[in-house]
Enzyme design. Structure first.
Site, short mmCIF file in Angstrom:
data_model
loop_
_atom_site.label_atom_id
_atom_site.label_comp_id
_atom_site.label_asym_id
_atom_site.label_seq_id
_atom_site.Cartn_x
_atom_site.Cartn_y
_atom_site.Cartn_z
N ASP A 194 -4.86 -12.76 3.42
CA ASP A 194 -5.85 -12.27 4.06
C ASP A 194 -7.11 -12.67 2.98
O ASP A 194 -8.37 -12.19 3.37
CB ASP A 194 -5.79 -10.80 4.32
CG ASP A 194 -4.85 -10.04 3.48
OD1 ASP A 194 -4.94 -10.53 2.17
OD2 ASP A 194 -4.84 -8.80 3.57
N HIS B 270 0.78 -1.30 0.10
CA HIS B 270 -0.07 0.06 -0.06
C HIS B 270 0.85 1.32 0.02
O HIS B 270 0.38 2.39 -0.37
CB HIS B 270 -0.99 -0.01 1.28
CG HIS B 270 -1.95 -0.98 1.24
ND1 HIS B 270 -2.90 -1.13 0.36
CD2 HIS B 270 -2.33 -1.93 2.18
CE1 HIS B 270 -3.66 -2.14 0.27
NE2 HIS B 270 -3.26 -2.62 1.72
N HIS C 37 -6.18 -7.11 -0.48
CA HIS C 37 -6.58 -5.91 -0.90
C HIS C 37 -5.80 -5.59 -2.10
O HIS C 37 -4.61 -6.20 -2.41
CB HIS C 37 -6.04 -4.92 0.20
CG HIS C 37 -6.44 -5.23 1.61
ND1 HIS C 37 -6.12 -6.16 2.66
CD2 HIS C 37 -7.84 -5.14 2.08
CE1 HIS C 37 -6.72 -6.38 3.61
NE2 HIS C 37 -7.92 -5.71 3.37
N ASP D 91 -2.75 -10.65 -2.30
CA ASP D 91 -3.48 -10.10 -0.91
C ASP D 91 -4.83 -9.58 -1.39
O ASP D 91 -5.19 -9.39 -2.46
CB ASP D 91 -2.55 -8.95 -0.81
CG ASP D 91 -2.85 -8.31 0.57
OD1 ASP D 91 -2.18 -8.74 1.41
OD2 ASP D 91 -3.87 -7.67 0.80
ZN LIG Z 1 -4.25 -7.25 2.50
#
Ligand SMILES: [Zn+2]
Length: 305
Positions: free
Chosen positions: A215, A93, A130, A128
């Protein structure tokens, strides 16, 4: 960080060194690096509502960002078959001048940039749950890096739509799969074999780096996807043959169920080596919308090839 040769019995554990500031500045603005140092050394606090730091975070972040360099050296020298970077904080991120989502520096981007600077072509596969907004923004204009992300949508951080396909010379080198909650391994398998593998064969990367968050696991408490360890093994096993031997490394990103991470990381490494995982795969079926994402991406990719 760990490199493995011929199975877990010969696991090599390495300590990640601190990255030098010059290398870090190939991805992050010097003023941002300095601000993070000052923030941490002053005792830390909240960089944003999700991203906390303490004084020790400065050293941890420098080591997390420095791990990839050593892994590449080991793999390049034939001293290990595969590397798994079990580092914290995670990185995907983090943008050039912005910490977010638990990430201070973009570990995978720093390593990718180092390889690109040597004239090599790099593919990043980000599984991931996200979207890796920081990685995408770092490389969206680069023709030398193919970025592929599988992520839940709508979900944090809100980026990663199918219409993001790269900009300028990087047009066609960004591929996002925004999957609805409930998506499972059946759709991940389709996405890999029908879209990602053909793209990788055409792009012909020298290295494949994986933003390996766990995740999207069915037991993860933060997200709503339904992968099991066998799915990670299959993804890793499918990617490994698409690059030369010892040219694949995994960067730990998110994952909030420690047991799920442990089993999934083991499965990932077994998958690369083609070893059985022994984890029965439940017959989870994804929502129709998830299949439509794969169908649409397959059609869009065809336009660029
Ligand atoms: Zn994540």
């Amino acid at each position: 960080m760990a490199g493995a040769r011929a199975g877990a019995s010969s696991l090599i554990k390495l300590e990640a060194p601190e990255i030098d500031m010059e290398t870090l500045a190939t991805v992050h603005e010097p003023s941002y690096i300095e601000a993070i140092e000052q923030f941490c050394l002053a005792g830390g606090g909240a960089l944003d509502p999700d991203t906390l730091a303490v004084s020790a975070s400065w050293e941890a972040a420098k080591r997390a960002a420095g791990a990839g360099h050593v892994a590449v050296e080991y793999l390049s020298a034939g001293r290990a078959d595969v590397a798994f970077l079990a580092v914290r904080p995670p990185g995907h991120h983090a943008e050039s001048a912005r910490a977010m989502g638990f990430c201070l520096f973009n570990n995978i981007a720093v390593t990718a940039q180092e390889l690109i600077t040597k004239g090599l072509r790099v593919a990043i596969v980000d599984w991931d749950v996200h979207h890796g907004n920081g990685t995408q923004s770092t490389f969206e204009a680069s023709p030398d890096l193919l970025y592929v992300s599988f992520h839940q949508h709508p979900f944090y951080p809100g980026t990663g739509s199918m219409s993001d396909v790269g900009v300028g010379e990087g047009l066609g080198t960004t591929v996002n799969f925004p999957f609805p909650a409930g998506t499972a391994g059946d759709v991940y398998r389709r996405a890999m074999t029908e879209v990602v593998h053909p793209m990788l064969r055409e792009f012909a990367p020298d290295w494949i780096l994986i933003s390996a968050g766990y995740d999207a696991h069915v037991d993860d408490p933060l997200a709503g996807l339904r992968l099991v360890p066998a799915d990670y093994a299959e993804m890793a096993g499918g990617l490994a043959p698409l690059v030369s031997e010892s040219r694949i490394l995994f960067f730990l990103e998110g994952g909030y169920n420690l047991e799920a991470i442990e089993r999934s990381v083991a499965a990932t490494l077994k998958g690369v080596e083609g070893r059985p995982v022994g984890d029965a795969r439940p017959s989870l079926e994804s929502p129709t919308l998830a299949h439509q994402v794969v169908d649409e991406l397959a059609a869009r990719i065809a336009k660029f090839s």
